[in-house]
Write a protein that holds these residues in place. Structure first.
Motif, PDB file in Angstrom:
ATOM      1  N   GLU A  31       1.018  -1.300  -0.113  1.00  0.00           N
ATOM      2  CA  GLU A  31       0.086   0.086   0.035  1.00  0.00           C
ATOM      3  C   GLU A  31       0.830   1.401   0.104  1.00  0.00           C
ATOM      4  O   GLU A  31       0.701   2.083  -0.867  1.00  0.00           O
ATOM      5  CB  GLU A  31      -1.014   0.070   1.269  1.00  0.00           C
ATOM      6  N   ALA A  32       2.184   1.324   1.076  1.00  0.00           N
ATOM      7  CA  ALA A  32       2.861   2.609   0.765  1.00  0.00           C
ATOM      8  C   ALA A  32       3.520   2.679  -0.426  1.00  0.00           C
ATOM      9  O   ALA A  32       3.599   3.762  -0.821  1.00  0.00           O
ATOM     10  CB  ALA A  32       3.823   2.167   2.047  1.00  0.00           C
ATOM     11  N   ASP A  33       4.059   1.520  -0.978  1.00  0.00           N
ATOM     12  CA  ASP A  33       4.656   1.745  -2.358  1.00  0.00           C
ATOM     13  C   ASP A  33       3.692   2.227  -3.294  1.00  0.00           C
ATOM     14  O   ASP A  33       3.978   3.113  -4.096  1.00  0.00           O
ATOM     15  CB  ASP A  33       5.122   0.212  -2.840  1.00  0.00           C
ATOM     16  N   PHE A  34       2.618   1.729  -3.399  1.00  0.00           N
ATOM     17  CA  PHE A  34       1.468   2.204  -4.190  1.00  0.00           C
ATOM     18  C   PHE A  34       1.065   3.705  -4.098  1.00  0.00           C
ATOM     19  O   PHE A  34       1.246   4.365  -5.290  1.00  0.00           O
ATOM     20  CB  PHE A  34       0.319   1.612  -3.943  1.00  0.00           C
ATOM     21  N   LEU A  35       1.024   4.211  -2.978  1.00  0.00           N
ATOM     22  CA  LEU A  35       0.920   5.486  -2.534  1.00  0.00           C
ATOM     23  C   LEU A  35       2.127   6.393  -3.096  1.00  0.00           C
ATOM     24  O   LEU A  35       2.040   7.623  -3.599  1.00  0.00           O
ATOM     25  CB  LEU A  35       0.465   5.790  -1.205  1.00  0.00           C
ATOM     26  N   LYS A  36       3.227   5.869  -2.902  1.00  0.00           N
ATOM     27  CA  LYS A  36       4.783   6.421  -2.988  1.00  0.00           C
ATOM     28  C   LYS A  36       4.730   6.903  -4.622  1.00  0.00           C
ATOM     29  O   LYS A  36       4.993   7.971  -4.922  1.00  0.00           O
ATOM     30  CB  LYS A  36       5.845   5.621  -2.386  1.00  0.00           C
ATOM     31  N   TYR A  37       4.641   5.746  -5.261  1.00  0.00           N
ATOM     32  CA  TYR A  37       4.648   5.835  -6.669  1.00  0.00           C
ATOM     33  C   TYR A  37       3.499   6.655  -7.354  1.00  0.00           C
ATOM     34  O   TYR A  37       3.752   7.567  -8.293  1.00  0.00           O
ATOM     35  CB  TYR A  37       4.753   4.564  -7.267  1.00  0.00           C
ATOM     36  N   LYS A  38       2.227   6.860  -6.548  1.00  0.00           N
ATOM     37  CA  LYS A  38       1.287   7.688  -7.342  1.00  0.00           C
ATOM     38  C   LYS A  38       1.805   9.063  -6.997  1.00  0.00           C
ATOM     39  O   LYS A  38       1.546   9.815  -8.060  1.00  0.00           O
ATOM     40  CB  LYS A  38      -0.040   7.316  -6.263  1.00  0.00           C
ATOM     41  N   ASP A  39       2.314   9.422  -5.902  1.00  0.00           N
ATOM     42  CA  ASP A  39       2.923  10.720  -5.844  1.00  0.00           C
ATOM     43  C   ASP A  39       4.064  11.024  -6.744  1.00  0.00           C
ATOM     44  O   ASP A  39       4.104  11.872  -7.402  1.00  0.00           O
ATOM     45  CB  ASP A  39       3.313  11.050  -4.368  1.00  0.00           C
ATOM     46  N   ASN A  40       4.817  10.155  -6.833  1.00  0.00           N
ATOM     47  CA  ASN A  40       6.004  10.314  -7.805  1.00  0.00           C
ATOM     48  C   ASN A  40       5.658  10.616  -9.340  1.00  0.00           C
ATOM     49  O   ASN A  40       5.995  11.200  -9.959  1.00  0.00           O
ATOM     50  CB  ASN A  40       6.745   8.981  -8.106  1.00  0.00           C
ATOM     51  N   TYR A  41       4.386   9.977  -9.442  1.00  0.00           N
ATOM     52  CA  TYR A  41       3.813   9.912 -10.826  1.00  0.00           C
ATOM     53  C   TYR A  41       2.927  11.156 -11.030  1.00  0.00           C
ATOM     54  O   TYR A  41       2.174  11.353 -12.019  1.00  0.00           O
ATOM     55  CB  TYR A  41       3.170   8.647 -11.720  1.00  0.00           C
ATOM     56  N   LYS A  42       2.897  11.907 -10.024  1.00  0.00           N
ATOM     57  CA  LYS A  42       2.053  13.279  -9.875  1.00  0.00           C
ATOM     58  C   LYS A  42       0.681  12.926 -10.103  1.00  0.00           C
ATOM     59  O   LYS A  42      -0.281  13.666 -11.050  1.00  0.00           O
ATOM     60  CB  LYS A  42       2.391  14.421 -10.938  1.00  0.00           C
ATOM     61  N   VAL A  43      -0.097  12.083  -9.678  1.00  0.00           N
ATOM     62  CA  VAL A  43      -1.343  11.458  -9.777  1.00  0.00           C
ATOM     63  C   VAL A  43      -2.109  12.229  -8.364  1.00  0.00           C
ATOM     64  O   VAL A  43      -1.850  11.767  -7.368  1.00  0.00           O
ATOM     65  CB  VAL A  43      -1.528   9.974  -9.773  1.00  0.00           C
ATOM     66  N   ASN A  44      -2.720  12.971  -8.782  1.00  0.00           N
ATOM     67  CA  ASN A  44      -3.162  14.062  -7.463  1.00  0.00           C
ATOM     68  C   ASN A  44      -4.370  13.769  -6.945  1.00  0.00           C
ATOM     69  O   ASN A  44      -4.677  14.076  -5.693  1.00  0.00           O
ATOM     70  CB  ASN A  44      -3.225  15.628  -8.076  1.00  0.00           C
ATOM     71  N   ARG A  45      -5.231  12.861  -7.469  1.00  0.00           N
ATOM     72  CA  ARG A  45      -6.543  12.394  -6.660  1.00  0.00           C
ATOM     73  C   ARG A  45      -6.323  11.637  -5.755  1.00  0.00           C
ATOM     74  O   ARG A  45      -5.426  10.661  -5.725  1.00  0.00           O
ATOM     75  CB  ARG A  45      -7.308  11.786  -7.723  1.00  0.00           C
ATOM     76  N   TYR A  46      -6.963  11.599  -4.836  1.00  0.00           N
ATOM     77  CA  TYR A  46      -6.982  10.529  -3.787  1.00  0.00           C
ATOM     78  C   TYR A  46      -7.537   9.388  -4.098  1.00  0.00           C
ATOM     79  O   TYR A  46      -8.693   9.388  -4.707  1.00  0.00           O
ATOM     80  CB  TYR A  46      -7.869  11.168  -2.361  1.00  0.00           C
ATOM     81  N   ILE A  47      -6.879   8.331  -3.879  1.00  0.00           N
ATOM     82  CA  ILE A  47      -7.454   6.746  -4.149  1.00  0.00           C
ATOM     83  C   ILE A  47      -7.457   6.241  -3.040  1.00  0.00           C
ATOM     84  O   ILE A  47      -6.490   5.833  -2.443  1.00  0.00           O
ATOM     85  CB  ILE A  47      -6.633   6.045  -5.346  1.00  0.00           C
ATOM     86  N   PRO A  48      -8.639   5.923  -2.408  1.00  0.00           N
ATOM     87  CA  PRO A  48      -8.808   5.144  -1.125  1.00  0.00           C
ATOM     88  C   PRO A  48      -7.877   3.614  -1.332  1.00  0.00           C
ATOM     89  O   PRO A  48      -7.906   2.981  -2.518  1.00  0.00           O
ATOM     90  CB  PRO A  48     -10.386   4.802  -1.080  1.00  0.00           C
ATOM     91  N   THR A  49      -7.618   3.227  -0.454  1.00  0.00           N
ATOM     92  CA  THR A  49      -6.744   1.702  -0.353  1.00  0.00           C
ATOM     93  C   THR A  49      -7.111   0.911   0.840  1.00  0.00           C
ATOM     94  O   THR A  49      -7.519   1.655   2.027  1.00  0.00           O
ATOM     95  CB  THR A  49      -5.218   2.014  -0.279  1.00  0.00           C
ATOM     96  N   LEU A  50      -6.908  -0.283   0.747  1.00  0.00           N
ATOM     97  CA  LEU A  50      -7.407  -1.319   1.951  1.00  0.00           C
ATOM     98  C   LEU A  50      -6.323  -2.307   1.873  1.00  0.00           C
ATOM     99  O   LEU A  50      -6.107  -2.954   1.034  1.00  0.00           O
ATOM    100  CB  LEU A  50      -8.744  -1.695   1.790  1.00  0.00           C
ATOM    101  N   VAL A  51      -5.992  -2.740   3.128  1.00  0.00           N
ATOM    102  CA  VAL A  51      -4.891  -3.860   3.203  1.00  0.00           C
ATOM    103  C   VAL A  51      -5.731  -4.975   3.677  1.00  0.00           C
ATOM    104  O   VAL A  51      -6.543  -5.175   4.605  1.00  0.00           O
ATOM    105  CB  VAL A  51      -3.814  -3.531   4.195  1.00  0.00           C
ATOM    106  N   THR A  52      -5.889  -5.880   2.641  1.00  0.00           N
ATOM    107  CA  THR A  52      -6.710  -7.304   3.206  1.00  0.00           C
ATOM    108  C   THR A  52      -5.832  -8.276   3.746  1.00  0.00           C
ATOM    109  O   THR A  52      -6.105  -9.233   4.442  1.00  0.00           O
ATOM    110  CB  THR A  52      -7.146  -8.036   1.693  1.00  0.00           C
ATOM    111  N   LYS A  53      -4.461  -8.358   3.601  1.00  0.00           N
ATOM    112  CA  LYS A  53      -3.571  -9.441   3.744  1.00  0.00           C
ATOM    113  C   LYS A  53      -3.939 -10.542   3.216  1.00  0.00           C
ATOM    114  O   LYS A  53      -5.084 -10.584   2.397  1.00  0.00           O
ATOM    115  CB  LYS A  53      -3.704  -9.631   5.341  1.00  0.00           C
ATOM    116  N   LEU A  54      -3.252 -11.752   3.288  1.00  0.00           N
ATOM    117  CA  LEU A  54      -3.585 -13.075   2.484  1.00  0.00           C
ATOM    118  C   LEU A  54      -3.601 -14.146   3.253  1.00  0.00           C
ATOM    119  O   LEU A  54      -2.903 -14.169   4.468  1.00  0.00           O
ATOM    120  CB  LEU A  54      -2.562 -13.349   1.334  1.00  0.00           C
ATOM    121  N   GLY A  55      -4.392 -15.112   2.868  1.00  0.00           N
ATOM    122  CA  GLY A  55      -4.675 -16.267   3.835  1.00  0.00           C
ATOM    123  C   GLY A  55      -3.171 -17.201   3.738  1.00  0.00           C
ATOM    124  O   GLY A  55      -2.747 -17.162   2.600  1.00  0.00           O
ATOM    125  N   ILE A  56      -2.822 -17.874   4.935  1.00  0.00           N
ATOM    126  CA  ILE A  56      -1.809 -18.644   4.871  1.00  0.00           C
ATOM    127  C   ILE A  56      -2.305 -20.113   5.184  1.00  0.00           C
ATOM    128  O   ILE A  56      -1.321 -20.925   6.043  1.00  0.00           O
ATOM    129  CB  ILE A  56      -0.721 -18.421   5.788  1.00  0.00           C
TER     130      ILE A  56
END
Lengths: 111, 835
Positions: free
Chosen positions: B175-200
């Motif tokens: 999630e943090a990487d997704f948001l970091k690159y969103k800023d790097n690529y100057k995507v200004n709109r807010y995009i809601p994100t959710l961490v779901t984790k994965l089953g093990i």
């Protein structure tokens, strides 16, 4: 729900390309100026050595990420055999098809 | 809500959730992303609570139409009992139903129908687009990505940034990487994100191994083998494991083996060659190409330990799997891996050969430690379950319509109530004066206090109405418990009790009496134009290692409760005012249950993590905007840097003590406050930035201790994570988060400090307060030790314990060198000079 960004997909795509190119100099992204550059891993000379059916199969797979259907193969092979088109022209036709436009934006990458 | 309407009116049209499973349908794969699609889709198709209609789609790339599968055939296909599904109709993209939901779980970048094209069409149909980003490997490490994958993923990510309404991620790191690159690529709109984790959770595997499989493992299965599961590729660092195990074998441990289980990855021929040409290949080093589920199950069950040294992961499934089998697991400590390995994995912090070698060797040489650690993992590690992951997805889907309703009710013009807990009338009075002047949208105060200060509260002058609530009356028969509780528990008990009180409005601003506004603050600090709420976080809970105050200790049960409910794990006690939705807080309390009402829980994190997980598109998660949290830059290190601060976490002693940075500054001199804050933090930020880059150098030069051993009072303490060279900026410090384990009687009856002394420069200590475990004579913890450089460029650093006032030194390696540099460019020469 959030509004669609003012940035177009293509603008964002170009920023990603620019970012990766600046970090990894060995990755070169180019516009598809030549057919050779578009046929990743294939040169026209290699394509020339293929039979009409093989050519159709390889071209579809490489350019559209899917196997050619039997209808595709017989259509292309027939045109090639009857001299209505060349292999180069067939590739250009694929570039102009709506399916190719669905799959690609405007920039391709060579390594 | 949707469900209510449908029940009242059986003919009400059910909203469709479309899931394009073209890649799964083509590949029939059962692992990786396709496993996620199978697990979520099969549950959604059978969930009797669901009011949604499910539309599973396959894109036919020949006729460019979507094919809709029959719902009756979903279950068997998803459980891999059948390979095909019945198609009930075929239609154009433009014929997808308006206002539906498009849940894009599959590896959509591989599907011929590119999202750059599709998402634009979906938007025209007012379809809600929910995408999944599993990792950003092709963007962060393009040299490790297949050429076609890179090209396709760039297209996919562009479409997600441009069009998606909500993005699901498998870890906070992704999630943090997704948001970091969103800023790097100057995507200004807010995009809601959710961490779901994965089953093990694992499938029960009962089939016997084939003769061929038995043949493959016969050379090592009855000896001590270390299992490395994963595709062979440079990013996964199998070579590091090979080197460490070779060293172990060369010391005479001929019964130690390394088993690499996985297929050859893209462009990894040189790595496979390295493994196959190794002198120990097929003696102590083994490669099992693409093992079956049965074989993998057997390999996990019988291994001596697991190992996984990847440079970057979206989630880190092999770490969870290995721990899930109750195995000691040595792993790197980067990206998402700590989110999966938590306190259970053994971390090669800098991913050096030396660390890996010393950790393995330490277990070989200390049988008692090995047994206790295995027992601890078996008893206490609880892997994430697919049922919980599904529940997270289902719960937010089920609330999407409610989110729209709440947003439509939230107006920027509304006036709001402020709810403040205080037992200090003077502090409260000063803050109310500031809030009156600078937060003019506040129209009423509700003060929760002991009755003893009621007279003083009555004398507070304000333009707003002040409502008093007696804490004793609020708590009723819980008041006796309250009186003897710590600060954090008291706040939790009071604030959680408020949700039943009529005097409290449906939305209110929760404020501590020392949260002061610095400048004029408007309602849009809390509610956005589109009706969403802001939620301000300051840290990742999984990385908070401080164990000094009741606040610190309360983070442990808070983390446990949130994680048990598969909620996100950010820290929201940002020491600034925040907006609360009373109904959502009450809902969270109901889900947590009665057992936690008198526990030490961080109320901010308990509320917000519930809220942002269940209502992800109702909240904008943002880094905090307050100065003086922490009070001093040396108290703890910022994980997220506040930007555009409008609040101060006010400590009066910072202004009255001559040694403090704010001494003599007038409280209304905001400009000077900002300047001091900036000047104070700058060297610390520089040191953090240098260290982030320096990690790679430690790995490159193999300059980190693996395990340091200290013996005292029938205890052995094992310390991990100390580099040979500690690099910092001048006049700053860096924090070393050092994991430790204690085998022996324990330290309940001793005062034990972890100390360092930079000879001639500085000394510091941190008291150890290990986590008790269910295993007798075994406990562990992490100490966050600040190392201070002052103005010196070089010092020898001794690491030792102070046990009841006496120094205890470890094995004679427990020494490092402290180098302070002006900028990162000096690091390389400092390393070469000091090696």
């Amino acid at each position: 729900m959030p509004k669609v960004n003012e940035n177009t997909v293509v603008t964002i795509y170009e920023r990603i390309v620019s970012d990766i190119s600046s970090r990894y100099k060995n990755l070169i992204f180019e516009n598809p100026k030549t057919i050779e550059q578009c046929c990743i891993g294939l040169s026209m000379s290699m394509l020339d050595n293929l039979s009409s059916e093989e050519f159709a199969s390889v071209a579809y797979y490489k350019l559209l990420d899917r196997p050619a259907s039997s209808a595709d193969i017989s259509r292309v092979a027939s045109r090639l055999r009857n001299g209505y088109s060349t292999k180069k022209e067939e590739i250009e036709k694929i570039f102009k098809s709506p399916e190719y436009n669905i799959k690609n934006i405007n920039v391709r990458m060579v390594k | 809500m949707n469900s209510k309407n449908s029940k009242l009116n059986p003919k009400a049209k059910r909203q469709i959730i479309y899931i394009d499973i073209s890649d799964l349908y083509k590949s029939k794969a059962r692992t990786g992303i396709q496993r996620v699609v199978r697990e979520i889709t099969s549950r959604l198709s059978q969930d009797k609570r669901s009011e949604f209609k499910l539309g599973l789609l396959n894109f036919n790339s020949v006729n460019h139409k979507y094919e809709l599968f029959s719902n009756t055939s979903i279950k068997d296909f998803m459980l891999a009992k059948k390979d095909t599904m019945k198609i009930v109709k075929s239609f154009k993209i433009e014929e997808l139903e308006r206002n539906s939901i498009f849940l894009d779980l599959d590896s959509a970048w591989n599907i011929p129908l590119k999202r750059a094209y599709l998402y634009g069409k979906l938007k025209k149909l007012d379809i809600t687009i929910i995408s999944y980003v599993y990792d950003l490997v092709p963007i962060i490490y393009p040299e490790f990505a297949n050429q076609n994958t890179l090209r396709n993923f760039m297209t996919y990510l562009s479409a997600v940034y441009a069009y998606s309404d909500l993005v699901l991620c498998d870890s906070r790191s992704t999630e943090a990487d997704f948001l970091k690159y969103k800023d790097n690529y100057k995507v200004n709109r807010y995009i809601p994100t959710l961490v779901t984790k994965l089953g093990i959770d694992f499938k029960a595997v009962s089939e016997k191994l084939s003769e061929d499989e038995i043949g493959l493992i016969k050379n090592f299965i009855n000896e001590k083998y270390i299992l490395f599961v994963g595709t062979i590729e440079p990013r996964k660092k199998q070579k590091l494991a090979v080197e460490a195990v070779s060293k172990i074998v060369s010391l005479g441990h001929k019964d130690i083996h390394l088993v690499i289980a996985g297929r050859e990855g893209w462009n990894s021929g040189h790595l496979v060659n390295y493994i196959k040409k190794h002198p120990l290949y097929n003696k102590n080093i083994h490669w099992l190409d693409t093992p079956s589920d049965n074989l993998l199950d057997r390999l996990y069950k019988d291994c001596y330990m697991g190992i996984y040294l990847s440079e970057y992961e979206g989630f880190g499934l092999p770490v969870g799997e290995s721990l899930g089998y109750g195995k000691i697991t040595i792993t790197s400590r980067n990206s998402s891996i700590r989110e999966v390995g938590k306190d259970f994995a053994d971390y090669a912090v800098y991913n050096t050969e030396n660390e890996v070698f010393e950790i393995i060797n330490n277990y070989i040489e200390n049988e008692d430690l090995y047994k206790k650690k295995c027992e601890y993992i078996r008893n206490e590690y609880s892997p994430y379950k697919w049922d919980d992951v599904y529940e997270t997805v289902f719960q937010f889907l089920n609330r999407l319509k409610l989110v729209d309703k709440i947003k439509s009710q939230n107006k920027l013009s509304q006036s709001v109530q402020a709810v403040i807990i205080s037992n200090d009338a003077n502090k409260l009075s000063a803050n109310i004066k500031l809030i009156d002047a600078k937060m003019r949208f506040i129209k009423e105060y509700v003060i929760i206090s002991p009755r003893i200060i009621l007279n003083k509260i009555n004398r507070i002058k304000s333009k707003n109405n002040i409502v008093f609530i007696d804490e004793k009356e609020l708590l009723g028969n819980r008041y006796n418990k309250f009186k003897v509780s710590d600060h954090l528990t008291k706040n939790w008990m009071l604030r959680s009790s408020l949700m039943k009180i009529d005097k409290i409005n449906a939305k209110f601003i929760m404020i501590d009496d020392d949260n002061q506004p610095l400048t004029e603050v408007f309602i849009d600090t809390f509610i956005n134009e589109d009706g969403t709420y802001n939620a301000y976080y300051f840290y990742d809970m999984i990385e908070w290692f401080h164990r000094t105050s009741s606040y610190d200790l309360g983070q442990i049960p808070t983390l446990r409760i949130l994680d048990n409910h598969n909620l996100e794990l950010l820290m929201y006690s940002s020491h600034q005012p925040q907006i609360i939705d009373k109904n959502i807080f009450a809902e969270a309390l109901s889900e947590y249950g009665e057992s936690v009402i008198n526990s030490p829980i961080d109320e901010w994190s308990a509320y917000f993590n519930y809220a942002v997980t269940r209502y992800p598109s109702l909240f904008m998660k943002k880094p905090f905007i307050t100065i003086n949290w922490p009070a001093r830059a040396t108290d703890w290190q910022h994980m997220y840097r506040p930007n555009g601060c409008v609040f101060e976490n006010h400590y009066s002693q910072l202004y009255t003590d001559k040694s403090e940075a704010f001494y003599g500054v007038k409280n209304d001199d905001t400009v000077t406050k900002f300047k001091i804050q900036e000047k104070t933090m700058k060297p610390f930020y520089t040191a953090i930035d240098i260290n982030k880059k320096y990690r790679n150098k430690i790995s490159q030069y193999n300059i980190a201790h693996g395990v340091l051993k200290f013996q005292f009072n029938n205890n052995t303490l094992y310390l991990h994570g100390l580099p040979y060279l500690i690099i910092t900026g001048k006049k700053a410090y860096i924090r070393l988060d050092l994991d430790y384990e204690i085998v022996g009687e324990g330290i309940d009856n001793n005062e034990v400090f972890l100390c360092y002394e930079a000879r001639g420069v500085s000394f510091n200590q941190r008291e150890l307060s290990p986590m008790q475990t269910s295993i007798k004579n075994y406990c562990h913890g992490t100490s966050s030790l600040p190392i201070v450089s002052k103005n010196r460029t070089f010092a020898i650093v001794d690491i030792f314990l102070l046990v009841d006032g006496k120094r205890v030194y470890g094995n004679n390696k427990s020494m490092s060198r402290l180098i302070s540099v002006d900028n990162y460019d000096d690091v390389e020469s400092a390393i070469v000079k000091n090696l």
